[in-house]
Design a protein around this motif. Structure first.
Motif, short mmCIF file in Angstrom:
data_model
loop_
_atom_site.label_atom_id
_atom_site.label_comp_id
_atom_site.label_asym_id
_atom_site.label_seq_id
_atom_site.Cartn_x
_atom_site.Cartn_y
_atom_site.Cartn_z
N GLN A 141 -1.02 -4.19 9.30
CA GLN A 141 -0.13 -3.71 8.27
C GLN A 141 1.20 -3.29 8.89
N TYR A 189 0.84 -1.20 0.00
CA TYR A 189 0.00 0.00 0.00
C TYR A 189 0.87 1.25 0.00
N LEU A 221 -5.16 -11.22 2.64
CA LEU A 221 -6.40 -10.48 2.87
C LEU A 221 -6.90 -10.72 4.29
N LYS A 263 -6.62 1.58 -7.47
CA LYS A 263 -6.72 2.92 -6.90
C LYS A 263 -7.31 2.86 -5.50
N GLY A 264 -6.80 3.76 -4.67
CA GLY A 264 -7.36 3.94 -3.34
C GLY A 264 -8.23 5.17 -3.28
N LEU A 308 -5.33 6.35 1.78
CA LEU A 308 -4.80 5.36 0.84
C LEU A 308 -4.73 5.95 -0.57
N TYR A 333 -12.37 -0.35 -1.31
CA TYR A 333 -10.99 -0.38 -1.77
C TYR A 333 -10.37 -1.74 -1.46
N GLY A 334 -11.02 -2.78 -1.89
CA GLY A 334 -10.47 -4.11 -1.73
C GLY A 334 -10.26 -4.49 -0.29
N GLN A 335 -11.11 -4.04 0.58
CA GLN A 335 -11.04 -4.37 2.00
C GLN A 335 -9.83 -3.73 2.67
N ASN A 336 -9.30 -2.67 2.09
CA ASN A 336 -8.23 -1.96 2.78
C ASN A 336 -8.80 -1.04 3.84
N PHE A 337 -7.92 -0.32 4.50
CA PHE A 337 -8.35 0.40 5.67
C PHE A 337 -8.57 1.88 5.45
N ARG A 380 -11.93 -1.54 8.01
CA ARG A 380 -11.76 -2.04 6.65
C ARG A 380 -12.85 -1.48 5.75
N TYR A 423 -2.93 0.69 -4.03
CA TYR A 423 -2.54 -0.54 -3.37
C TYR A 423 -2.35 -1.64 -4.39
N VAL A 435 -5.07 -8.47 6.68
CA VAL A 435 -4.85 -7.10 6.21
C VAL A 435 -5.05 -6.10 7.32
N TYR A 462 0.28 5.24 1.31
CA TYR A 462 -0.57 6.21 1.99
C TYR A 462 0.13 7.57 1.99
#
Lengths: 114, 111
Positions: free
Chosen positions: A103, A33, A97, A57-58, A45, B95-99, B91, A48, A100, A35
Motif C-alpha cells: 500500500q 483506504y 487485490l 466498513k473496516g 482500518l 475486511y476484503g483481504q485488507n490489512f 491480510r 475502504y 494489496v 486508517y
C-alpha cells in the motif's frame, strides 16, 4: 507523480463540528483506504473502497462516512466530531487485490478535537 | 479475528544487525508485510512474505514460518536513518483481504 496526497495536513475541531478529509491518488489505483493511528499504536482500518462508487466498513467505522465518486479521490467525513477522534489519519491506495500487500500512504492529517 | 505481537522497542548500534519479531494469530493467512514509519512520516512498504523462507532486499530481509505463525524483519549494517517504527501486517479476510497492523516496534540506532 505526486503519489497519494491528503488535504488538510492539520486541523483543530471543536466537539460537534463536522469536516471532510480529502485523499487523492494519481497512480490509477483501484483500492483506497482510510486508517487512523493513535499514539504508540498501529494503523486501524476505518473504511475502504475497491473501486469507484464502492465503499465498505473496516475495523473502526463508527462516527465516519466515506465516498468514492471518482476513482482518484476518497473522502472521509466526520459528521459530529468527538475528542475520541483525535488522531492521525492516513489514506492509502493499492493497485489490485493481488498487490494489496503493498500500500502507498499519504502524508497524513493530524486532527485534534477539543 | 487477527492479532499480532511485536516487541515495543529495540535498540542497537550503528553497523550492527537487529531482528524484529512478529507473531500472529489469524483466522486465515495470506501473507505477512512489513512497513517502516519515521517519526511524523507516513508508513512505507518494505517487504512481503507469502511463503515460508527468507526474502532479501538490500540490507533488509524478512522471514516467515507459517507453521509457527511467526516472522521477522532483519536489518543489517544498521544506519542512523534506520531509526524508525516497524510494523508487521497480515491480510484480514474479514475486511476484503485488507490489512491488520501490529502495534509496531520502535528501533533506535545509537552511534
Amino acid at each position: 507523480n505526486a503519489g497519494v496526497t491528503q488535504t488538510p495536513k492539520f486541523r483543530v475541531l471543536k466537539t460537534g463540528q463536522s469536516m471532510t478529509l480529502l485523499c487523492a491518488q494519481d497512480m490509477n489505483h483501484e483500492y483506497m483506504y482510510w486508517y487512523r493511528q493513535d499514539p504508540g499504536m498501529g494503523l486501524r482500518l476505518i473504511h475502504y473502497s475497491v473501486g469507484e462508487g464502492t465503499t465498505a466498513k473496516g475495523e473502526v467505522p463508527d462516527g465516519y462516512n466515506v465516498s468514492r465518486l471518482k476513482k482518484q479521490n476518497f473522502l472521509l467525513g466526520l459528521e459530529s466530531a468527538a475528542p475520541s477522534q483525535t488522531s492521525v489519519y492516513f489514506c492509502a491506495s493499492s493497485q489490485t487485490l493481488l498487490s494489496v500487500y503493498e500500500q502507498y500512504f499519504g502524508p497524513g492529517t493530524r486532527l485534534t478535537v477539543t | 479475528g487477527q492479532s499480532l505481537e511485536q516487541p515495543s522497542e529495540v535498540t542497537a548500534v550503528e553497523g550492527a544487525i537487529v531482528q524484529i519479531n512478529c507473531t500472529y494469530q489469524t483466522s486465515g493467512f495470506y501473507g505477512l508485510s512489513w512497513y517502516q514509519q519515521h517519526d511524523g512520516g507516513a508508513p512505507t512498504f518494505l517487504s512481503y512474505n507469502a511463503l515460508d523462507g527468507l526474502e532479501e532486499t538490500g540490507r533488509f530481509s524478512s522471514f516467515l514460518s507459517r507453521s509457527d505463525s511467526y516472522g521477522y524483519l532483519l536489518l543489517q549494517e544498521l544506519q542512523m536513518k534506520d531509526s524508525a517504527s516497524y510494523f508487521c501486517a497480515v491480510r484480514d479476510p474479514n475486511y476484503g483481504q485488507n490489512f491488520v497492523f501490529g502495534p509496531g516496534t520502535r528501533l533506535s540506532v545509537l552511534p
